[in-house]
Design a protein around this motif. Sequence first.
Motif, short mmCIF file in Angstrom:
data_model
loop_
_atom_site.label_atom_id
_atom_site.label_comp_id
_atom_site.label_asym_id
_atom_site.label_seq_id
_atom_site.Cartn_x
_atom_site.Cartn_y
_atom_site.Cartn_z
N ASN A 130 27.94 12.38 2.65
CA ASN A 130 27.90 13.14 1.40
C ASN A 130 27.39 12.32 0.22
N TRP A 131 26.92 11.10 0.47
CA TRP A 131 26.36 10.26 -0.58
C TRP A 131 24.85 10.19 -0.38
N ALA A 132 24.12 10.18 -1.46
CA ALA A 132 22.67 10.08 -1.36
C ALA A 132 22.12 9.41 -2.61
N LEU A 133 20.93 8.93 -2.49
CA LEU A 133 20.26 8.30 -3.61
C LEU A 133 19.29 9.31 -4.18
N LEU A 134 19.50 9.70 -5.43
CA LEU A 134 18.54 10.54 -6.13
C LEU A 134 17.64 9.58 -6.89
N ALA A 135 16.48 9.30 -6.34
CA ALA A 135 15.57 8.37 -6.99
C ALA A 135 15.15 8.95 -8.33
N GLY A 136 15.10 8.11 -9.31
CA GLY A 136 14.74 8.59 -10.63
C GLY A 136 14.18 7.49 -11.52
N ASP A 137 13.50 7.92 -12.57
CA ASP A 137 12.92 7.02 -13.56
C ASP A 137 13.32 7.51 -14.94
N LEU A 138 13.51 6.58 -15.86
CA LEU A 138 13.69 6.89 -17.28
C LEU A 138 12.63 6.10 -18.01
N PHE A 139 11.65 6.80 -18.57
CA PHE A 139 10.53 6.18 -19.26
C PHE A 139 10.64 6.49 -20.74
N GLU A 140 10.33 5.50 -21.57
CA GLU A 140 10.42 5.69 -23.03
C GLU A 140 9.09 5.32 -23.66
N ASP A 141 8.62 6.18 -24.56
CA ASP A 141 7.51 5.79 -25.42
C ASP A 141 7.97 5.95 -26.87
N ALA A 142 7.08 5.91 -27.81
CA ALA A 142 7.47 5.92 -29.22
C ALA A 142 8.14 7.23 -29.63
N ASP A 143 7.78 8.34 -28.99
CA ASP A 143 8.25 9.65 -29.44
C ASP A 143 9.27 10.33 -28.54
N LYS A 144 9.36 9.92 -27.26
CA LYS A 144 10.20 10.69 -26.34
C LYS A 144 10.65 9.83 -25.16
N PHE A 145 11.61 10.40 -24.43
CA PHE A 145 12.04 9.88 -23.14
C PHE A 145 11.54 10.86 -22.08
N ILE A 146 11.13 10.32 -20.96
CA ILE A 146 10.75 11.16 -19.82
C ILE A 146 11.63 10.73 -18.65
N VAL A 147 12.38 11.69 -18.12
CA VAL A 147 13.25 11.44 -16.99
C VAL A 147 12.66 12.16 -15.79
#
Length: 167
Positions: free
Chosen positions: A58-75
């Motif tokens: 019941n455990w899993a890895l949800l691969a993800g990225d958190l990217f930041e630029d001057a105006d926003k975050f992208i997840v």
Amino acid sequence: MEKLTELKHGLEETWHSLGEGWRQVLDRTSGALTRFTPTAKSKQSTEPATYTESPSANWALLAGDLFEDADKFIVRLEVPGMDKQHLDIEVRSDVLIVRGEKRLEQESASGQYRIRQCAFGSFHRSIPLPVPVLSDKAEAIYRNGVLRIELPKAEHARGRRIEVRSE
């Protein structure tokens, strides 16, 4: 005797530092693993328990990225096999919360799985955001198993470049 006391004190400090270091590693990495909690809706199988129903299934890895630029975050989160209507996204103060449910679809009536690396059930993932965002202007797109969330930064959080003048 004094040297022995110093050595004992040094070992105690070292042991405490190691313990504190491990606690910090666990705190920082605990968000990488996501627990899929079986629900009554997703647990449709009436077959006897098999190897795949061990607690670690019941455990899993949800691969993800958190990217930041001057105006926003992208997840970006990889959540293959999901339907977009089974995803719930919320921003609470400085935390992005993503919830969802992967439903088990039975593929065959005969045979047994020997290895199953897909987790089914509901999940909850909290992603801390370093600065405030404008949640009312956030956008989410789900395509080809990847959830992309854009979170514009609040105006006061964007910062301002100050130019240095010569006199």
